[in-house]
Design an enzyme around this catalytic site. Structure first.
Site, PDB file in Angstrom:
ATOM      1  N   ARG A  24       0.820  -1.233   0.000  1.00 12.24           N
ATOM      2  CA  ARG A  24       0.000   0.000   0.000  1.00 12.24           C
ATOM      3  C   ARG A  24       0.844   1.268   0.000  1.00 12.24           C
ATOM      4  O   ARG A  24       0.414   2.324   0.460  1.00 12.24           O
ATOM      5  CB  ARG A  24      -0.975   0.017   1.189  1.00 12.24           C
ATOM      6  CG  ARG A  24      -1.929  -1.146   1.162  1.00 12.24           C
ATOM      7  CD  ARG A  24      -3.198  -0.855   1.925  1.00 12.24           C
ATOM      8  NE  ARG A  24      -4.121  -1.946   1.768  1.00 12.24           N
ATOM      9  CZ  ARG A  24      -4.182  -2.988   2.584  1.00 12.24           C
ATOM     10  NH1 ARG A  24      -3.392  -3.055   3.627  1.00 12.24           N
ATOM     11  NH2 ARG A  24      -5.047  -3.939   2.364  1.00 12.24           N
ATOM     12  N   LYS A  34       2.457  11.785 -10.879  1.00 10.87           N
ATOM     13  CA  LYS A  34       1.627  10.899 -11.721  1.00 10.87           C
ATOM     14  C   LYS A  34       2.420   9.620 -11.981  1.00 10.87           C
ATOM     15  O   LYS A  34       3.573   9.674 -12.419  1.00 10.87           O
ATOM     16  CB  LYS A  34       1.299  11.566 -13.053  1.00 10.87           C
ATOM     17  CG  LYS A  34       0.140  12.530 -12.971  1.00 10.87           C
ATOM     18  CD  LYS A  34      -0.288  12.976 -14.362  1.00 10.87           C
ATOM     19  CE  LYS A  34      -1.432  13.957 -14.286  1.00 10.87           C
ATOM     20  NZ  LYS A  34      -1.766  14.512 -15.612  1.00 10.87           N
ATOM     21  N   GLU A  86       8.350  19.984 -24.207  1.00 14.98           N
ATOM     22  CA  GLU A  86       7.676  20.268 -22.926  1.00 14.98           C
ATOM     23  C   GLU A  86       8.193  21.579 -22.329  1.00 14.98           C
ATOM     24  O   GLU A  86       7.445  22.326 -21.720  1.00 14.98           O
ATOM     25  CB  GLU A  86       7.885  19.122 -21.916  1.00 14.98           C
ATOM     26  CG  GLU A  86       7.147  17.829 -22.244  1.00 14.98           C
ATOM     27  CD  GLU A  86       5.650  17.862 -21.919  1.00 14.98           C
ATOM     28  OE1 GLU A  86       5.145  18.840 -21.347  1.00 14.98           O
ATOM     29  OE2 GLU A  86       4.972  16.866 -22.263  1.00 14.98           O
ATOM     30  N   LYS A 116       6.083  23.898 -12.653  1.00 11.57           N
ATOM     31  CA  LYS A 116       5.268  22.701 -12.423  1.00 11.57           C
ATOM     32  C   LYS A 116       4.894  22.577 -10.945  1.00 11.57           C
ATOM     33  O   LYS A 116       3.764  22.223 -10.616  1.00 11.57           O
ATOM     34  CB  LYS A 116       5.990  21.438 -12.917  1.00 11.57           C
ATOM     35  CG  LYS A 116       5.122  20.199 -12.720  1.00 11.57           C
ATOM     36  CD  LYS A 116       5.158  19.202 -13.803  1.00 11.57           C
ATOM     37  CE  LYS A 116       4.076  18.146 -13.564  1.00 11.57           C
ATOM     38  NZ  LYS A 116       4.268  16.968 -14.366  1.00 11.57           N
ATOM     39  N   GLU A 153      -5.473  17.168 -10.559  1.00 12.05           N
ATOM     40  CA  GLU A 153      -5.935  17.647 -11.867  1.00 12.05           C
ATOM     41  C   GLU A 153      -7.437  17.888 -11.921  1.00 12.05           C
ATOM     42  O   GLU A 153      -8.125  17.493 -12.859  1.00 12.05           O
ATOM     43  CB  GLU A 153      -5.513  16.651 -12.970  1.00 12.05           C
ATOM     44  CG  GLU A 153      -5.479  17.287 -14.352  1.00 12.05           C
ATOM     45  CD  GLU A 153      -4.879  16.387 -15.417  1.00 12.05           C
ATOM     46  OE1 GLU A 153      -3.808  15.816 -15.184  1.00 12.05           O
ATOM     47  OE2 GLU A 153      -5.501  16.266 -16.474  1.00 12.05           O
ATOM     48  N   ARG A 209      -4.295  22.119 -12.909  1.00 12.80           N
ATOM     49  CA  ARG A 209      -3.295  21.214 -13.504  1.00 12.80           C
ATOM     50  C   ARG A 209      -3.586  20.895 -14.968  1.00 12.80           C
ATOM     51  O   ARG A 209      -2.695  20.508 -15.726  1.00 12.80           O
ATOM     52  CB  ARG A 209      -3.189  19.934 -12.658  1.00 12.80           C
ATOM     53  CG  ARG A 209      -2.025  19.060 -13.067  1.00 12.80           C
ATOM     54  CD  ARG A 209      -1.696  17.984 -12.056  1.00 12.80           C
ATOM     55  NE  ARG A 209      -0.570  17.191 -12.509  1.00 12.80           N
ATOM     56  CZ  ARG A 209       0.147  16.405 -11.734  1.00 12.80           C
ATOM     57  NH1 ARG A 209      -0.135  16.295 -10.460  1.00 12.80           N
ATOM     58  NH2 ARG A 209       1.144  15.704 -12.219  1.00 12.80           N
ATOM     59  N   ASN A 238      -1.783  20.260 -19.912  1.00 15.63           N
ATOM     60  CA  ASN A 238      -2.147  19.478 -21.103  1.00 15.63           C
ATOM     61  C   ASN A 238      -2.191  20.329 -22.370  1.00 15.63           C
ATOM     62  O   ASN A 238      -2.702  19.885 -23.400  1.00 15.63           O
ATOM     63  CB  ASN A 238      -3.510  18.803 -20.898  1.00 15.63           C
ATOM     64  CG  ASN A 238      -3.454  17.806 -19.776  1.00 15.63           C
ATOM     65  OD1 ASN A 238      -2.456  17.109 -19.599  1.00 15.63           O
ATOM     66  ND2 ASN A 238      -4.508  17.752 -18.971  1.00 15.63           N
ATOM     67  N   HIS A 279      -1.745  18.766 -25.716  1.00 20.49           N
ATOM     68  CA  HIS A 279      -1.857  17.317 -25.561  1.00 20.49           C
ATOM     69  C   HIS A 279      -3.113  16.722 -26.211  1.00 20.49           C
ATOM     70  O   HIS A 279      -3.108  15.549 -26.571  1.00 20.49           O
ATOM     71  CB  HIS A 279      -1.801  16.925 -24.081  1.00 20.49           C
ATOM     72  CG  HIS A 279      -0.396  16.995 -23.518  1.00 20.49           C
ATOM     73  ND1 HIS A 279       0.346  18.149 -23.537  1.00 20.49           N
ATOM     74  CD2 HIS A 279       0.394  16.054 -22.943  1.00 20.49           C
ATOM     75  CE1 HIS A 279       1.525  17.921 -22.990  1.00 20.49           C
ATOM     76  NE2 HIS A 279       1.591  16.657 -22.620  1.00 20.49           N
ATOM     77  N   HIS A 327      -1.960  13.906 -28.441  1.00 18.93           N
ATOM     78  CA  HIS A 327      -2.252  12.496 -28.144  1.00 18.93           C
ATOM     79  C   HIS A 327      -2.901  11.819 -29.356  1.00 18.93           C
ATOM     80  O   HIS A 327      -2.641  10.650 -29.638  1.00 18.93           O
ATOM     81  CB  HIS A 327      -3.192  12.373 -26.942  1.00 18.93           C
ATOM     82  CG  HIS A 327      -2.476  12.535 -25.630  1.00 18.93           C
ATOM     83  ND1 HIS A 327      -3.140  12.836 -24.467  1.00 18.93           N
ATOM     84  CD2 HIS A 327      -1.170  12.432 -25.300  1.00 18.93           C
ATOM     85  CE1 HIS A 327      -2.251  12.931 -23.483  1.00 18.93           C
ATOM     86  NE2 HIS A 327      -1.058  12.681 -23.962  1.00 18.93           N
ATOM     87  N   HIS A 358       6.683  11.757 -27.980  1.00 23.76           N
ATOM     88  CA  HIS A 358       5.636  12.523 -27.294  1.00 23.76           C
ATOM     89  C   HIS A 358       5.856  14.032 -27.491  1.00 23.76           C
ATOM     90  O   HIS A 358       4.930  14.767 -27.827  1.00 23.76           O
ATOM     91  CB  HIS A 358       5.645  12.158 -25.810  1.00 23.76           C
ATOM     92  CG  HIS A 358       4.664  12.922 -24.997  1.00 23.76           C
ATOM     93  ND1 HIS A 358       3.302  12.779 -25.154  1.00 23.76           N
ATOM     94  CD2 HIS A 358       4.839  13.877 -24.033  1.00 23.76           C
ATOM     95  CE1 HIS A 358       2.679  13.605 -24.317  1.00 23.76           C
ATOM     96  NE2 HIS A 358       3.598  14.276 -23.625  1.00 23.76           N
TER      97      HIS A 358
HETATM   98  N1  GLY Z   1       2.310  15.664 -17.495  1.00 25.22           N
HETATM   99  C1  GLY Z   1       1.271  16.490 -17.047  1.00 25.22           C
HETATM  100  C2  GLY Z   1       1.048  16.434 -15.583  1.00 25.22           C
HETATM  101  O1  GLY Z   1       1.902  16.013 -14.841  1.00 25.22           O
HETATM  102  O2  GLY Z   1      -0.013  16.801 -15.138  1.00 25.22           O
END
Ligand code: GLY
Length: 354
Positions: free
Chosen positions: A117, A139, A181, A230, A240, A244, A248, A251, A255, A268
């Protein structure tokens, strides 16, 4: 050396991000000095192992070497990492250490978040993209045949060590994908709501040669600015639910480009540069920005010489964008430029896009 601090309110967990260009051979000692328990498992990219395995100095028995490529971010490797952790009898006080790009960080982070956990997790990003994006903000996840990152967690590391020496051996394409990025941050900077005026756009235009020749001090400063932006975003919205989403930018369409080309043709970063270009065109068409700002964007992408990607059939791209996990009902969510270094969220229908 730069030391930044991330505080995620919800978990009341504060952790450092350390950026330096110390010899890679000093990293092991730095990492070991941060361990809570005695045991650890290093998940390391095969490429990084080949180039830096000796300098890093970890024993074979302490390492899980992961082949490179997005396709390795799968269930099978997730299971294998957990089995190695079980064999090593790691306890909750012990640590999983990720050394590599985004694939290694996401996969090892997901294993760390679910093993018992959740055990300690240390990130050592070795690609520019991982330094400025995936190693910051928690993430983690794996890919399945249904799509990328559909299984995962938000799990903050205990510490992130960014060592710019790794960037000197990155191939040009990987370096450029990270720059995609980096450029994104310049175009969303004001919306990141940082208290500090970081002015990434100026930094990039004043230092373009040094960046492209990978001057370590210049890269350190550039990464510091991106990471600060960030941090500003993820501290305000870890999961998000609002702010957040601005990360994107580029993106939604990017994507779709990756999916349309089966994740094989473009990296990417290349795809999201195309996505940002699409967003700029859309913003001009919707009168959100004037043409001069679009010309400014064109100039930036020309200077960095990003790979040019053709326009793919609009109907197919719309279909793919509607399947994105961020799409809602009949709406496709776009982050669009609204002013210099500012973006906002727009929910558009298929009809709006015609
Ligand atoms: N890669 C975008 C984020 O970390 O939210």
């Amino acid at each position: 050396m730069v030391k930044l601090s991330v505080k995620i309110n919800e978990q009341e967990k504060t952790y450092p991000i350390i950026i330096n260009d110390n010899p890679v051979s000093t990293l092991k000692e730095d990492i070991l000095s941060r361990l809570e328990g005695k045991k650890f498992l290093v998940v390391i990219s095969e490429k990084v192992e080949k180039l830096y395995g000796k300098a890093l100095g970890f024993e074979k028995s302490e390492k899980f070497i992961l082949k490179d490529g997005e396709k390795e971010k799968n269930f099978k490797n997730y299971k294998k990492i957990l089995e190695r952790a079980l064999k090593l009898q790691l306890t909750r006080k012990d640590t999983i250490i990720a050394i590599g790009g985004g694939v290694v960080g996401d996969l090892a982070g997901f294993a760390a978040s679910t093993y018992m956990r959740g055990i300690n997790f240390i990130q050592v990003p070795t690609t520019l993209l991982a330094c400025v994006d995936s190693s910051v903000g928690g993430k983690t996840g794996i890919d399945t045949s249904f799509g990328k990152n559909l299984i995962g967690s938000f799990y903050q590391p205990n510490v992130v060590f960014i060592n710019t020496n790794f960037l000197q051996t990155l191939d040009d394409r990987q370096f450029k994908t990270g720059m995609g990025e980096v450029v994104k941050y310049a175009f969303i900077e004001k919306s990141c709501l940082s208290e500090e005026d970081l002015n990434l756009t100026n930094y990039l235009s004043e230092n373009i040669e040094k960046i492209l020749s990978r001057n370590l001090r210049t890269l350190e400063k550039m990464i510091e600015i991106c990471v600060k932006l960030k941090i500003s975003v993820v501290q305000k919205d870890e999961k998000e639910s609002g702010l957040r989403k601005i990360l994107n930018f580029g993106h939604t369409y990017g994507h779709a480009v990756e999916k349309f080309t089966n994740y094989k043709k473009y990296t990417h970063g290349e795809a999201i540069v195309k996505g940002m270009d699409f967003a700029f065109n859309l913003a001009v068409k919707r009168n959100l920005i004037d043409k001069n700002y679009k010309y400014f964007w064109d100039d930036v992408i020309k200077k960095f010489n990003f790979k040019s990607i053709p326009d793919y059939p609009p109907e197919k791209m719309v279909k793919l964008m509607k399947m994105d996990k961020k799409a809602e009902f009949e709406y496709i969510t776009f982050i669009l430029p609204t002013d210099y270094s500012e973006v906002a969220e727009f929910k558009l229908t298929e009809k709006d896009l015609q």
